[in-house]
Design a protein around this motif. Structure first.
Motif, PDB file in Angstrom:
ATOM      1  N   GLY A  27      45.913  20.827  17.580  1.00  0.00           N
ATOM      2  CA  GLY A  27      44.894  19.795  17.500  1.00  0.00           C
ATOM      3  C   GLY A  27      43.853  19.842  18.590  1.00  0.00           C
ATOM      4  N   ARG A  48      48.546  22.611  12.918  1.00  0.00           N
ATOM      5  CA  ARG A  48      49.155  21.678  13.872  1.00  0.00           C
ATOM      6  C   ARG A  48      48.575  21.792  15.284  1.00  0.00           C
ATOM      7  NH1 ARG A  48      53.812  19.701  11.221  1.00  0.00           N
ATOM      8  NH2 ARG A  48      54.003  18.136  12.873  1.00  0.00           N
ATOM      9  N   VAL A 104      39.149  24.199  15.982  1.00  0.00           N
ATOM     10  CA  VAL A 104      39.859  23.203  16.778  1.00  0.00           C
ATOM     11  C   VAL A 104      38.989  22.751  17.955  1.00  0.00           C
ATOM     12  CG1 VAL A 104      41.906  22.800  18.204  1.00  0.00           C
ATOM     13  CG2 VAL A 104      42.085  24.178  16.116  1.00  0.00           C
ATOM     14  N   CYS A 156      48.715  20.929  21.802  1.00  0.00           N
ATOM     15  CA  CYS A 156      47.518  21.212  22.598  1.00  0.00           C
ATOM     16  C   CYS A 156      47.797  22.470  23.403  1.00  0.00           C
ATOM     17  CB  CYS A 156      47.204  20.048  23.538  1.00  0.00           C
ATOM     18  SG  CYS A 156      45.883  20.413  24.722  1.00  0.00           S
ATOM     19  N   ALA A 160      47.636  11.158  17.079  1.00  0.00           N
ATOM     20  CA  ALA A 160      48.641  12.221  17.090  1.00  0.00           C
ATOM     21  C   ALA A 160      49.123  12.452  18.520  1.00  0.00           C
ATOM     22  CB  ALA A 160      48.045  13.509  16.534  1.00  0.00           C
ATOM     23  N   LEU A 219      50.086  15.216  20.999  1.00  0.00           N
ATOM     24  CA  LEU A 219      49.856  16.648  21.135  1.00  0.00           C
ATOM     25  C   LEU A 219      50.659  17.180  22.321  1.00  0.00           C
ATOM     26  CD1 LEU A 219      45.988  16.741  20.529  1.00  0.00           C
ATOM     27  CD2 LEU A 219      47.844  17.025  18.860  1.00  0.00           C
ATOM     28  N   GLY A 262      41.546  10.874  18.889  1.00  0.00           N
ATOM     29  CA  GLY A 262      42.146  11.706  17.855  1.00  0.00           C
ATOM     30  C   GLY A 262      43.513  12.215  18.226  1.00  0.00           C
ATOM     31  N   GLY A 263      43.874  12.141  19.497  1.00  0.00           N
ATOM     32  CA  GLY A 263      45.176  12.613  19.937  1.00  0.00           C
ATOM     33  C   GLY A 263      45.428  12.244  21.379  1.00  0.00           C
ATOM     34  N   GLY A 270      51.679  17.217  17.133  1.00  0.00           N
ATOM     35  CA  GLY A 270      50.945  18.470  17.069  1.00  0.00           C
ATOM     36  C   GLY A 270      51.009  19.178  18.408  1.00  0.00           C
TER      37      GLY A 270
END
Length: 286
Positions: A213, A211, A256, A177, A141, A143, A103-104, A175
């Motif tokens: 993530g 945003r 999240v 983290c 994405a 991050l 996912g990221g 995004g």
């Protein structure tokens, strides 16, 4: 009414012996989400391709998964060699992340080194990161993880994170983290629920709505403002266990995914602590 979505909780899991080996390790500690490395985190050379292994992981993994890119990546470096290697390493992580259904991909924000100015370093970030994203269309994405500060950090506290994202034109493929140890070390005191809540509000505004993530949930061995990135098991550091409840109340993070990056031996206990906070927040909201 349908149940409110809740944040999955898990850990960074070892891939020793092959990527698919991470799956039983994640199950053994009760991880609902996992983060993995797909390359040596402290080296430049990518591993040999393993399409069969990646496919087996993608089929066998029913939980959300995230990739952490190598630590050496730094688009703030003035070294052409480092910039080229950083681009290659990030492209590899994004490409392999796509192959396993990540996912990221998390990458540290980096630092301006050897006298490089912040403005010059951020120009380099823009000039190198966006083309890498263009080269992996439809990939996970990216991050950005703010660091603990110090040493020319390009993004550490909430205000510098906002400026960093502005430098990337708030690209929709980018995004954030968050890392709670880094937030604390950078000067946002998380040792009380009030302080933790305020910090999440600031970072939520800096990142932009929706945003954030992923959250790395770590206690800190050092006090707020130390600029030192030393993780500790939840409840055994200078943040303490109770303030982490704020993660499940703040609009910025309550849904999240969250992973712990503490010692492997602490993962199961840290997940239990966070699940208890999540359960209490769910009951309170109900």
């Amino acid at each position: 009414m349908p149940p409110r979505p809740i944040a999955p909780i898990g850990a960074h899991v070892s891939v020793a012996g092959g990527l698919v080996k991470a799956l039983p390790r994640a199950a053994a500690i009760g991880a609902e989400v996992l983060q993995v490395f797909v390359a040596n985190p402290r080296g430049w050379a990518p591993p040999a391709p393993d399409a069969d292994g990646d496919a087996a992981f993608a089929v066998g993994c029913t939980a959300p998964v995230f990739v952490h890119a190598p630590y050496l990546i730094n688009f703030g470096s003035p070294s052409p060699e480092t910039l080229a290697r950083s681009a290659d390493a990030l492209r590899f992580s994004l490409t392999r992340g796509a192959a396993i259904g990540a996912g990221g991909v998390v990458v540290h924000a980096g630092s301006a080194v050897l006298g490089n100015r912040w403005d010059d370093a951020m120009h380099q970030v823009r000039e190198h990161v966006l083309p890498v994203l263009d080269s992996v269309p439809g990939g996970p994405a990216l991050l950005i993880e703010p660091t603990a500060g110090g040493g020319g950090a390009l993004a550490s506290d909430a205000s510098s994170l906002a400026a960093y994202l502005d430098g990337l034109d708030r690209d929709e493929r980018v995004g954030v983290c968050l890392d709670t140890c880094h937030m604390h070390a950078a000067g946002h005191d998380l040792s009380t629920v009030r302080g933790f809540t305020a910090a999440l509000r600031e970072f939520g505004r800096a990142a932009g709505r929706g945003r954030i993530g992923l959250v790395h949930v770590n206690d800190s061995r050092d006090p707020a403002g130390s600029k030192r990135d030393r993780h500790e098991a939840i409840g055994r550091g200078t943040i303490g266990a109770a303030p982490f409840a704020a993660l499940f109340a703040s609009p910025a993070t309550r849904r999240v995914p969250m992973v712990v990056e503490t010692a492997d031996t602490d993962h199961a206990a840290d997940i239990v602590t966070l699940v208890a906070h999540r359960d209490a927040a769910t009951v309170g909201a109900g």
